[in-house]
Design a protein around this motif. Structure first.
Motif, mmCIF file in Angstrom:
data_model
loop_
_atom_site.group_PDB
_atom_site.id
_atom_site.type_symbol
_atom_site.label_atom_id
_atom_site.label_comp_id
_atom_site.label_asym_id
_atom_site.label_seq_id
_atom_site.Cartn_x
_atom_site.Cartn_y
_atom_site.Cartn_z
ATOM 1 N N GLU A 1 0.863 -1.391 -0.071
ATOM 2 C CA GLU A 1 0.107 -0.204 0.041
ATOM 3 C C GLU A 1 0.726 1.254 0.151
ATOM 4 O OE1 GLU A 1 -2.852 0.002 3.145
ATOM 5 O OE2 GLU A 1 -3.719 -2.231 2.698
ATOM 6 N N ASN A 2 2.085 1.150 0.023
ATOM 7 C CA ASN A 2 3.343 2.394 0.095
ATOM 8 C C ASN A 2 3.141 3.158 1.021
ATOM 9 O OD1 ASN A 2 5.246 3.764 -1.372
ATOM 10 N ND2 ASN A 2 3.826 5.017 -2.541
ATOM 11 N N LYS A 3 2.731 2.412 2.406
ATOM 12 C CA LYS A 3 2.735 3.088 3.709
ATOM 13 C C LYS A 3 3.625 2.882 4.533
ATOM 14 C CE LYS A 3 -2.541 2.967 3.664
ATOM 15 N NZ LYS A 3 -3.748 2.365 4.332
ATOM 16 N N ALA A 4 4.507 1.860 4.057
ATOM 17 C CA ALA A 4 5.492 1.689 4.991
ATOM 18 C C ALA A 4 6.671 2.676 5.269
ATOM 19 C CB ALA A 4 6.359 0.156 4.667
ATOM 20 N N ASP A 5 7.121 2.929 6.579
ATOM 21 C CA ASP A 5 8.138 3.888 6.941
ATOM 22 C C ASP A 5 9.381 3.155 6.789
ATOM 23 O OD1 ASP A 5 10.102 5.606 8.139
ATOM 24 O OD2 ASP A 5 8.242 6.492 9.037
ATOM 25 N N ALA A 6 10.316 3.617 5.948
ATOM 26 C CA ALA A 6 11.674 2.830 5.975
ATOM 27 C C ALA A 6 12.755 3.438 6.830
ATOM 28 C CB ALA A 6 12.117 3.103 4.368
ATOM 29 N N LYS A 7 12.375 4.167 7.578
ATOM 30 C CA LYS A 7 13.506 4.858 8.488
ATOM 31 C C LYS A 7 14.291 3.820 9.093
ATOM 32 C CE LYS A 7 15.252 8.288 10.092
ATOM 33 N NZ LYS A 7 16.243 9.489 9.299
ATOM 34 N N SER A 8 13.691 2.671 9.930
ATOM 35 C CA SER A 8 14.573 1.464 10.500
ATOM 36 C C SER A 8 15.584 0.964 9.503
ATOM 37 C CB SER A 8 13.623 0.716 11.156
ATOM 38 O OG SER A 8 14.360 -0.167 12.016
ATOM 39 N N MET A 9 15.043 0.791 8.263
ATOM 40 C CA MET A 9 15.955 0.040 7.193
ATOM 41 C C MET A 9 16.972 1.001 6.978
ATOM 42 S SD MET A 9 16.967 -2.413 5.393
ATOM 43 C CE MET A 9 15.704 -3.702 5.295
ATOM 44 N N GLU A 10 16.805 2.316 6.796
ATOM 45 C CA GLU A 10 17.710 3.264 6.260
ATOM 46 C C GLU A 10 18.820 3.271 7.355
ATOM 47 O OE1 GLU A 10 17.953 8.178 6.162
ATOM 48 O OE2 GLU A 10 16.152 7.072 5.701
ATOM 49 N N ILE A 11 18.581 3.259 8.594
ATOM 50 C CA ILE A 11 19.295 3.505 9.746
ATOM 51 C C ILE A 11 20.023 2.137 10.093
ATOM 52 C CG2 ILE A 11 19.740 3.966 12.150
ATOM 53 C CD1 ILE A 11 17.215 5.953 12.097
ATOM 54 N N ALA A 12 19.521 1.125 9.712
ATOM 55 C CA ALA A 12 20.250 -0.205 9.802
ATOM 56 C C ALA A 12 21.339 -0.392 9.054
ATOM 57 C CB ALA A 12 19.225 -1.640 9.258
ATOM 58 N N ILE A 13 21.273 0.180 7.427
ATOM 59 C CA ILE A 13 21.982 0.296 6.576
ATOM 60 C C ILE A 13 23.289 1.138 7.040
ATOM 61 C CG2 ILE A 13 22.730 0.828 4.213
ATOM 62 C CD1 ILE A 13 19.931 0.057 3.418
ATOM 63 N N GLU A 14 22.865 2.487 7.564
ATOM 64 C CA GLU A 14 23.957 3.219 7.966
ATOM 65 C C GLU A 14 24.847 2.619 9.237
ATOM 66 O OE1 GLU A 14 22.336 7.569 7.036
ATOM 67 O OE2 GLU A 14 21.127 6.655 8.709
ATOM 68 N N THR A 15 23.852 1.892 10.323
ATOM 69 C CA THR A 15 24.795 1.496 11.415
ATOM 70 C C THR A 15 25.479 0.475 11.075
ATOM 71 O OG1 THR A 15 22.695 1.825 12.761
ATOM 72 C CG2 THR A 15 24.329 0.193 13.481
ATOM 73 N N ALA A 16 25.117 -0.617 9.977
ATOM 74 C CA ALA A 16 26.302 -1.741 9.461
ATOM 75 C C ALA A 16 27.655 -0.828 9.037
ATOM 76 C CB ALA A 16 25.553 -2.169 8.391
#
Length: 336
Positions: A309-324
Motif C-alpha cells: 500500500e506504499n505506507k511503510a516507513d523505511a526509517k529503520s531500514m535506512e538506519i540499519a544500513i547506516e549502522t552496518a
C-alpha cells in the motif's frame, strides 16, 4: 573487508516478499542515494524484484548482476542466484515466500562469510513460513550464530539506548531456567566487547536488569537475583568490568538512568524490547553482535496489514544500513 579507497558492499536479504521488505529496501536506498560509503547488493529473483519495484516510484534504477564485483554505486544491484520467481501476494502468509526468504538470507550470509560482501542487512521474515529442514531457528540471530560459527548477542541499538538480551526468542515459561550465571557473564562480555569494537566506547558502563519484580525483594519474589544475577555481576566486577545491578526493570528506563550507562542487559525479549521500541521508535536497529561478521536489520516485522500500500516507513531500514557501515568503520579503525 574492502580497501579504504573502495566502498563497502552491503548484502541485503529480501525477507518475505509478501510483506513490506522490498518496499522499505527501495525507499531506504533511494533516501541514501549519493552515500559514498556503500554499494547495495540485493539477493533475490530478478522478475519478482522488478515487479515489486515497478509498483513504487523510485529515482534509482535496477542493475542486474552476475557477481558481487559487478555491483555499482547508486543502483539497486540485484544478484539472482537462479531463484524461482514467485507471484507476489501482499499480506498473505505463503510457503513459497518463506522458501525464497530463506534462500535469499542463506546466500547473502554466505557472501559475507566468503568476503564478497562486507556486511549483511536483513529485511523482515515471517518466522513461521521460513521454517524448513534447513531453517529450524526462532529467528535470524540464532541462524546466523549457527552458520557464522560463534556466540552472538541480540543487541538493539540506538544513539540514546542500547539493549542486549540474555535470552532471545523463548516462550515465557522457558525463561527462568535459561537464566544462568555463565550465560549472564557471557552476555556482559559480549556487550563490553561490542561497545568497544563496534561503537568506539573506550570504557563501557553496563546496567543489568533483574528478572523478578522488585529485583526479587531479597528472595521473597524469586531467588534468581541472589543466586545467579548478583554473583555474575560480582564476577565481572572482579575482572574490571564496569557493571551495576540488578535493577528492577519496571523503574529503570528513565532519562536519568539511561544517561549513566552505555548499554543495558535485559533478561528476556519483552523486558528489553518493550522499552527499547517505545524510546527508539522507528529509529531502532537490531544488531547481531559478538560474531566475526556484521548483521543489522530493522526492528519491526513483515507488516502484512500495510504491505503493497506504499505506507511503510523505511526509517529503520535506512538506519540499519547506516549502522552496518558505521560498525564496519569502527572495526576497521581498530584493526588499523
Amino acid at each position: 573487508m574492502m580497501k579504504n579507497k573502495d566502498l563497502y558492499r552491503i548484502a541485503i536479504s529480501i525477507g518475505d516478499v509478501n510483506g513490506i521488505g522490498l518496499e522499505i529496501i527501495f525507499k531506504a536506498l533511494e533516501k541514501l542515494k549519493g552515500n559514498k560509503n556503500f554499494i547495495p547488493v540485493i539477493f533475490g529473483p530478478s522478475n519478482t524484484i522488478k515487479h515489486v519495484f515497478e509498483l513504487f516510484e523510485s529515482r534509482l534504477k535496477l542493475h542486474f548482476i552476475q557477481s558481487e564485483e559487478q555491483a555499482k554505486p547508486n543502483f539497486i544491484n540485484v544478484l539472482d542466484r537462479n531463484y524461482k520467481n514467485i507471484y507476489v501476494k501482499f499480506g498473505e502468509n505463503r510457503p513459497e515466500a518463506g522458501e525464497l526468504a530463506f534462500l535469499s538470507l542463506k546466500h547473502a550470509a554466505e557472501s559475507v562469510r566468503l568476503g564478497k560482501c562486507d556486511a549483511l542487512v536483513t529485511a523482515p521474515i515471517n518466522k513461521n513460513n521460513i521454517q524448513s529442514e534447513e531453517f529450524r531457528f526462532p529467528g535470524h540471530t540464532e541462524f546466523l550464530e549457527n552458520i557464522w560459527a560463534g556466540k552472538s548477542l541480540m543487541f538493539m541499538v540506538h544513539p540514546q539506548i542500547k539493549v542486549g538480551l540474555v535470552t532471545n526468542h523463548l516462550p515465557v515459561k522457558e525463561i527462568a531456567k535459561n537464566i544462568t550465571q555463565q550465560r549472564i557473564e557471557q552476555k556482559i562480555e559480549l556487550i563490553f566487547a561490542s561497545l568497544k569494537k563496534d561503537f568506539g566506547i573506550v570504557q563501557p558502563k553496563i546496567a543489568v536488569l533483574a528478572l523478578n519484580p522488585h529485583a526479587g525483594d531479597n528472595g521473597i519474589l524469586g531467588e534468581e537475583e541472589n543466586k545467579i544475577i548478583i554473583p555474575a555481576i560480582k564476577e565481572k566486577l572482579e575482572k574490571n568490568r564496569i557493571v551495576f545491578g540488578p535493577f528492577p526493570a519496571d523503574s529503570f528506563f528513565t532519562a536519568s538512568n539511561l544517561s549513566k550507562f552505555d548499554a543495558i542487559l535485559a533478561m528476556y525479549h519483552d523486558q528489553g524490547l518493550a522499552s527499547f521500541k517505545s524510546l527508539a521508535g522507528l529509529e531502532g536497529v537490531n544488531f547481531t553482535a559478538g560474531l566475526d561478521y556484521v548483521r543489522t536489520s530493522p526492528d519491526h516485522g513483515v507488516a502484512y496489514d500495510i504491505a503493497g500500500e506504499n505506507k511503510a516507513d523505511a526509517k529503520s531500514m535506512e538506519i540499519a544500513i547506516e549502522t552496518a557501515v558505521q560498525i564496519l568503520n569502527h572495526r576497521k579503525s581498530i584493526s588499523e
